[in-house]
Design an enzyme around this catalytic site. Structure first.
Site, PDB file in Angstrom:
ATOM      1  CB  CYS A  76      -0.887  -0.013   1.245  1.00  0.00           C
ATOM      2  SG  CYS A  76      -1.804   1.504   1.504  1.00  0.00           S
ATOM      3  CD  GLU A 114       2.369  18.143  -0.230  1.00  0.00           C
ATOM      4  OE1 GLU A 114       2.261  17.941  -1.432  1.00  0.00           O
ATOM      5  OE2 GLU A 114       2.390  19.277   0.270  1.00  0.00           O
ATOM      6  CG  PHE A 157       2.262  20.253  -6.041  1.00  0.00           C
ATOM      7  CD1 PHE A 157       1.118  19.608  -6.450  1.00  0.00           C
ATOM      8  CD2 PHE A 157       2.506  21.519  -6.512  1.00  0.00           C
ATOM      9  CE1 PHE A 157       0.219  20.232  -7.312  1.00  0.00           C
ATOM     10  CE2 PHE A 157       1.623  22.164  -7.366  1.00  0.00           C
ATOM     11  CZ  PHE A 157       0.464  21.510  -7.772  1.00  0.00           C
ATOM     12  CG  PHE A 173      -1.128   9.179  -2.192  1.00  0.00           C
ATOM     13  CD1 PHE A 173      -0.635   9.269  -0.904  1.00  0.00           C
ATOM     14  CD2 PHE A 173      -1.675   7.985  -2.600  1.00  0.00           C
ATOM     15  CE1 PHE A 173      -0.676   8.183  -0.046  1.00  0.00           C
ATOM     16  CE2 PHE A 173      -1.718   6.888  -1.748  1.00  0.00           C
ATOM     17  CZ  PHE A 173      -1.220   6.986  -0.468  1.00  0.00           C
TER      18      PHE A 173
END
Length: 1273
Positions: free
Chosen positions: A95, A1200, A853, A737
């Site tokens: 996962c 993140e 990102f 996500f």
């Protein structure tokens, strides 16, 4: 868990299985236990469920029931399991949230073998495991098995018939009557073919109940095992045999076990059969090469005929007696004992060490003339090389009679490369890597046998002398011996350190405490509801999408006639059915619901089928015929540069005088690094249920998304209705996500258009393959750099260009490019800097937001040139990092102020806690003593800016109701997707209202309660929604304060009752305007971030230079996250993000065809980290005494940041590879790209074997191999 009763032995067998592969017809007479049967909140929570929840073993919770059932089944069979059994039970689970410590620690409390930190939970409150309280096997099934005679079972479905015979004769008759009918035991081959490739079998024969096919016989010359025996049964039998028989007789058994330990996961091995593995003749079989090399025999039967053939013959080119005829069935397999003077070995290399199909595997056996090292018989088989298992028979024949020495090795490698011809591949596989593995495996076999023979060889003369005195010559050199041992998965050990709460804090105040996830128990019991768990709606239809098979083409025609004839088909939905907006222009290029006249990527939605069942919809979708006219160009990579194909605007940041600085530096390096994309691989795929309400064009939309407001907006626009008619609901999300934003909006619009046309509820649940095909992921990235620096390592100038593959529509690509520029400096002060970013427009599905990102890519480029500078000046990478790190109150390259004090603290603490320098010395010592295995170590700092760039993106609202019984209902605009936001919001409300968390309930996130909520992205959920919840609670407390003042000794319920009687409003909204963030791209300056997170990670790895495989030995992380609201949740986020980073940087690889078709669609082809990839020692420390004045309770957004720290493994691998190359005198500069796969590692560890695939096809003299030297220099 499947439980079966065997009357003969009177034993009950329990085994775990994957429900998606388990045909219900195969369960006749079996008891099935699901997670709901193990325990529930309505009855009793089982100790396994309790521990998994209270040990913080779930995040999004979608895969938690599978974890529970694997552990539960293990404990039913082994109440006191070994560590090996524990790891095996979870090896098949993976996962992107994977936090192995949290999943394995509950098991540790059933087996007290490890000393682990338990500060995050208390073991005192755990229920004991009492096997006497477990569910019993149903007595009626037991009586049925004992008393009812076995009879043939036949089940007839809509399109197929299932027949389960009970005798071999009956089976042979059936096979003669239906020669094309497959034999199905475990369904691990037939099932995927039917599900994913559209193969249809009108008749299936299931022979698992036939005694002859389940036989286990111990004969004088070996073991005979029934073809229907599961691989788990085979593994148990061979394990017992290895213990029972002398080592000389069990070498074949040991080699087969070697492959079984890593073949698939335990759940698959419980179902897959020995015979099925053999007769499928798949190239990827790990068993067939070793079974063939070991002279195993197949016992075949057909009507009126029985025969025995060598297993190797089914891989021969001929037909007739050498192959299995359609009427024949495989009854059993005979595995022989090994003999004196016989040596057997098996090898494999895969993208992931466990539960992954091999790149290449091999089985090898040699038999020597008695008392000599002269080869009497030799067998070499390879898998993964061509379409099936292949034998190097010419090589083996040639080598018979040769001595086991250098000359034989040299000739064998040349011969086997010549004989095993590998075809070119268009699926992304590198042929050179396979060829290298072919010879590397044989070399490994050579070393193993040489060590076993303990033969002293004179490598100058080539003569061999049988060794008589083992004390005089130990065999192969000591530094070679470690390569004879494969990497093994060990039980991870972990340490977590976090800041204690103040002694003065109220015991009732939960902030700062490691509180269990609000839904943790429901995750573990299976009671947590996701979109596809919602009950069926009356008249509900199922939707299947029809996607483009071309990357860039004009749609000539769409023929739906055959699809409409399918059973249960209700309608076909196309762009013409969209009442209003089909294209959304958030920038110059649109986001498109249905392709109208042309397609711009493979996987673009062209139309959709709605039917009365999911199967009927998918069957009909496959019958839709679309005619295309191919358009040019088809752009798949950053060849977009050549076509000037970019999304605007292009971005640039610059400070200082870069050109002048380059004129004054001592050295300049230039280079580039390629960083592959990454699939989100959330476990809950894109899911939506749209329910028309029957009046005023209202619709309820239940959707798995991070952004309900954009779903509401897009659905309303597509239907041409006001947003107030669309009610969007999100209970929880099974992972996101960043992947459930715009794409979720488009898919919800598809379903809503269908619901609008049909006036029926429509459910759309994408399959894993369709999800990966349709949705994009992390942007592939190319970073080009030029770096100027001084002799002492000070970096004075950087000129960088970033090209990101945006895909076919803009989505978030320009914003990702901007963030990659803003965060590219990572932890370093670069006085003269110029960086540019380009979002390339290509014909791939549009890439989108993904955890980090843009930062994980641009910061990896930065760390790459940091190590490049270190190589050039002859200093260690950590020294270059320290020299150039931010040290004082300074400004970033976009002129935002920065205080790096906590960055330096994290770096120094990580150095200390990891014992970096002493371990580096130990690594050096290990590398001196080992030639084919090397260790590497690296430490990497991190500065992660927090912010969304503009104020309106971080606004938030909350709504708090207090009911007259004193209970509180809380809602806000944040989405629970595993990060524990609802748990934290309840903690915030508990503190502000000064009541226990048990009094507060969170129902769902909905556009009906909190309108216009911003997306839950950028780690900002807790920051912004926490402020809104706090505001609402403080408003309520302000209203209640006069009542409290009048009755200070009253209870909460007293105050609420009095407030109601005084007509005081007990409902309040809370609001947070957002952070004051801005960025002026024209000036190249601004305050786009509110604060910074800091961290550092040290990782140590070990690589196998012969295969490229590696093991993550240890990782130490120190993170500055302010004052944690919930340390258990936050540490889990750090660990999960780090492991996801390991996937990005070392293993997750997306592969496309030249036509733009994604090959890696699903867990078979695309590998994310599993238990075997977790560092054996894993430590996370939260920086103490850290404050953050900008966020709720001085915390920091953590979701993140930890992902980037996974690159510490990347650079530890680079360190190991560098040490290999230095030892071998390879001075040429080398580049490593991401993901740094085993293939790259092996190619970079240059030696004779990596050179042979190219030199073997060239003309000219061949240089012989020195088996104890990597290079002939």
């Amino acid at each position: 868990m499947i439980s079966t009763y065997e009357p003969a032995s009177k034993k009950i067998r329990h085994y775990s299985a994957n429900a998606c592969l388990l045909p219900i017809c195969s369960l006749y007479g079996a008891a099935v236990t699901t997670v709901e049967g193990v325990g529930s909140t309505k009855t009793r929570v089982h100790p396994v469920q309790e521990r998994l929840a209270k040990c913080h073993g779930s995040q999004c919770g979608f895969c938690t029931p599978g974890m529970v059932m694997s552990i539960y089944t293990l404990l039913r069979n082994h109440p006191e399991p070994t560590s090996e059994q524990m790891i095996a039970a979870l090896a098949g689970k993976y996962c992107h949230f994977l936090i192995c410590r949290y999943v394995l620690e509950p098991l540790n409390h059933f087996l007290q073998i490890l000393c682990v930190s338990t500060r995050l939970f208390s073991t005192d409150e755990f229920q004991p495991l009492d096997p006497t309280q477990e569910l019993i096997f149903p007595p009626e099934l037991m009586r049925m098995a004992e008393n009812q005679p076995k009879r043939t079972l036949s089940f007839h479905g809509e399109r197929m018939t299932w027949i389960s015979p009970v005798s071999l004769d009956e089976l042979l008759d059936l096979k003669a009557s239906y020669p094309k009918a497959p034999l199905l035991v475990g369904n691990t081959s037939v099932g995927p073919e039917m599900k994913f490739r559209g193969v249809f079998h009108p008749i299936v024969i299931a022979p698992a109940r036939i005694p002859d096919l389940n036989v286990v016989k111990c004969l004088d010359d070996g073991l005979t095992l029934g073809a229907a025996c599961s691989l788990s049964v085979v593994k148990d039998i061979l394990t017992n045999a290895v213990v029972e028989f002398p080592e000389e007789k069990t070498k074949v058994f040991s080699a087969v076990l070697q492959q079984l330990r890593t073949l698939a996961g335990e759940q698959i091995r419980n179902m897959a059969s020995l015979g099925g593995n053999i007769v499928s003749r798949k190239s990827t079989s790990d068993l067939n090469p070793i079974l063939a090399a070991s002279n195993c025999m197949l016992n075949l039967a057909s009507r009126g005929r029985k025969r025995q053939i060598p297993l190797r013959d089914i891989f021969a080119d001929g037909v007739g007696n050498n192959t299995i005829t359609p009427e024949e069935i495989l009854v059993s397999v005979h595995i022989p004992y090994s003999r004196k003077g016989e040596y057997v070995s098996a090898f494999r290399q895969a993208p992931r060490r466990e539960n992954a199909l091999p790149v290449t595997n091999a089985g090898m056996r040699v038999l020597f003339e008695e008392g000599t090292d002269t080869i009497k018989d030799l067998s070499i088989f390879y898998g993964g090389a061509v379409s099936t298992t292949v034998c190097a028979k010419q090589t083996c024949r040639t080598l018979i009679g040769r001595h086991w020495n250098k000359q034989m090795l040299d000739e064998a490698c040349r011969l086997v490369l010549k004989e095993i011809a590998l075809p070119g591949s268009d699926s992304g596989e590198k042929v050179d890597y396979k060829k290298t593995l072919i010879v590397s495996f044989f070399y490994r076999f050579f070393l193993e046998v040489s060590q076993s023979l303990k033969t002293m060889v004179n490598y100058l003369s080539g003569n061999s002398l049988p060794f008589q005195d083992p004390c005089h010559y130990p065999g192969i050199p000591m530094e070679y011996r470690s390569v004879l041992q494969d990497f093994k998965t060990k039980m991870p050990q972990s340490i977590q350190i976090y800041q204690d709460i103040e002694p003065s804090q109220s015991p009732q105040d939960p902030v700062g405490r490691p509180v269990m996830h609000q839904s943790g128990i429901k995750h573990a019991t299976g009671e947590a509801v996701y979109v596809d768990d919602l009950p069926s709606v009356d008249g509900e239809l199922f939707l299947a999408v029809v996607t483009s098979s071309r990357a860039h083409a004009k749609i000539v025609s769409i023929d739906t006639s055959e699809a409409l004839k399918g059973p249960g088909v209700f309608d076909i939905i196309t762009a013409h059915d969209v009442p209003a907006t089909n294209e959304f222009y958030y920038s110059d290029d649109p986001e498109i619901i249905f392709a109208r006249n042309k397609v711009i990527c493979v996987g673009q939605i062209v139309c959709a089928v709605v039917a009365d069942s999911d199967d009927h919809a998918k069957q009909a979708a496959a019958k839709v015929k679309i005619e295309y006219e191919v358009l040019e160009p088809v752009i798949l990579t950053i060849e977009a540069i050549q076509h000037n194909s970019f999304f605007e605007p292009k971005r640039k940041l610059e400070q200082g005088n870069v050109d002048r600085a380059f004129e004054t530096v001592d050295n300049i390096i230039e280079g580039e690094i390629h960083i592959g994309g990454q699939e989100h691989f959330y476990i809950e795929t894109q899911s939506v249920l749209v329910v028309p309400k029957g009046e005023d064009k209202e619709m309820d939309v239940y959707v798995s998304t991070q952004h309900p407001a954009i779903i509401q907006e897009m659905v309303a626009a597509s239907l041409g209705v006001p947003a107030n008619r669309i009610m969007c609901h999100v209970k929880r999300v099974g992972g996101a996500f960043g992947g459930k934003l715009l794409k979720a909006g488009l898919l919800a619009s598809v379903a809503a258009v269908a619901a609008n046309k049909t006036s029926r509820a429509v459910r759309l649940i994408l399959s894993r393959g369709d999800d990966m095909l349709i949705t994009g992921g992390r942007h592939p990235f190319i970073g080009k750099y030029k770096v100027g620096f001084m002799k002492d390592g000070r970096i004075r100038a950087v000129d960088a260009k970033y090209y990101i593959n945006g895909g076919c529509t803009p989505d978030e690509s320009v914003l990702v490019a901007e963030v990659s520029l803003l965060k590219m400096d990572n932890a370093y002060k670069i006085p003269n800097l110029r960086c540019r970013a380009y979002a390339c427009k290509t014909n791939l599905p549009s890439n989108t937001a993904f955890r980090g990102f843009g930062f994980p890519q641009s910061a990896l480029v930065t760390e790459t040139w940091i190590t490049g500078v270190a190589d050039k000046v002859g200093l260690s990478p950590e020294k270059i990092r320290e020299i150039n790190m931010y040290k004082e109150n300074e400004q970033t390259h976009f002129k935002q102020k920065l205080d790096p004090q906590n960055l330096i603290r994290c770096w120094n603490e990580c150095m200390e806690k990891s014992a970096y320098y002493s371990r580096k010395t130990a690594v050096n010592e290990f590398n001196k003593q080992n030639y084919w295995k090397k260790k590497g170590i690296a430490i990497v700092p991190m500065k992660f800016p927090f912010g969304l760039g503009t104020r309106y993106l971080s606004q938030a609202a909350a709504l708090v109701h207090i009911y007259t019984d004193g209970s509180v209902l809380l809602t806000h605009g944040g989405i629970e997707m595993g990060q524990g936001i609802h748990t934290k919001m309840i903690q915030v409300a508990s503190r502000e209202l000064n009541i226990p968390m048990s009094c507060i309930h969170f129902c769902e996130t909905s556009t009906t309660t909190v309108p216009n909520a911003c997306a839950s992205v950028g780690s900002a959920g807790t920051d912004v929604n926490g402020m809104a919840v706090k505001d609402a609670c403080q408003t309520l407390m302000k209203r209640l304060q006069p009542i409290i003042n009048k009755n200070p000794k009253g209870t909460w319920n007293d105050w609420i009752k009095e407030a109601f009687e005084q007509s005081v409003s007990l409902s309040a909204t809370g609001y947070f305007r957002g952070y004051n963030e801005n960025m002026d791209w024209e000036k190249g300056e601004g305050q786009p971030f509110t604060y910074f997170l800091y961290g550092a990670a040290c990782s140590e790895v070990e690589i196998n230079c012969l295969t490229g495989d590696h093991k993550n030995i240890r990782t130490d992380i120190v993170m500055d996250i302010g004052c944690s609201i919930n340390p258990a949740v936050d540490i889990g986020q750090i660990e999960g993000a780090f492991v996801q980073g390991i996937g990005l940087y070392t293993m997750e690889e997306l592969k496309y065809s030249p036509e733009g078709v994604l090959y890696t669609r699903g867990p078979d082809q695309y590998k994310i980290p599993a238990v075997c990839d977790i560092p054996e020692q894993f430590s996370v420390s939260l920086l103490s005494s850290s404050q953050n004045p900008y966020a709720i309770y001085a915390s920091k957004g953590i979701g993140e940041a930890g992902l980037f720290l996974g690159c510490s493994v990347f650079f530890a691998l680079r360190d190991a590879v560098t040490r290999v190359r230095n030892e071998r005198g390879l001075k040429k500069t080398f580049a490593l790209n991401s993901p740094l796969t085993a293939e790259q590692i092996r190619a970079s560890c240059t030696d004779d074997f990596t050179e042979m695939p190219t030199t073997s096809v060239k003309q000219g003299p061949y240089q012989p191999i020195n088996p104890y030297s990597a290079l002939n220099l």
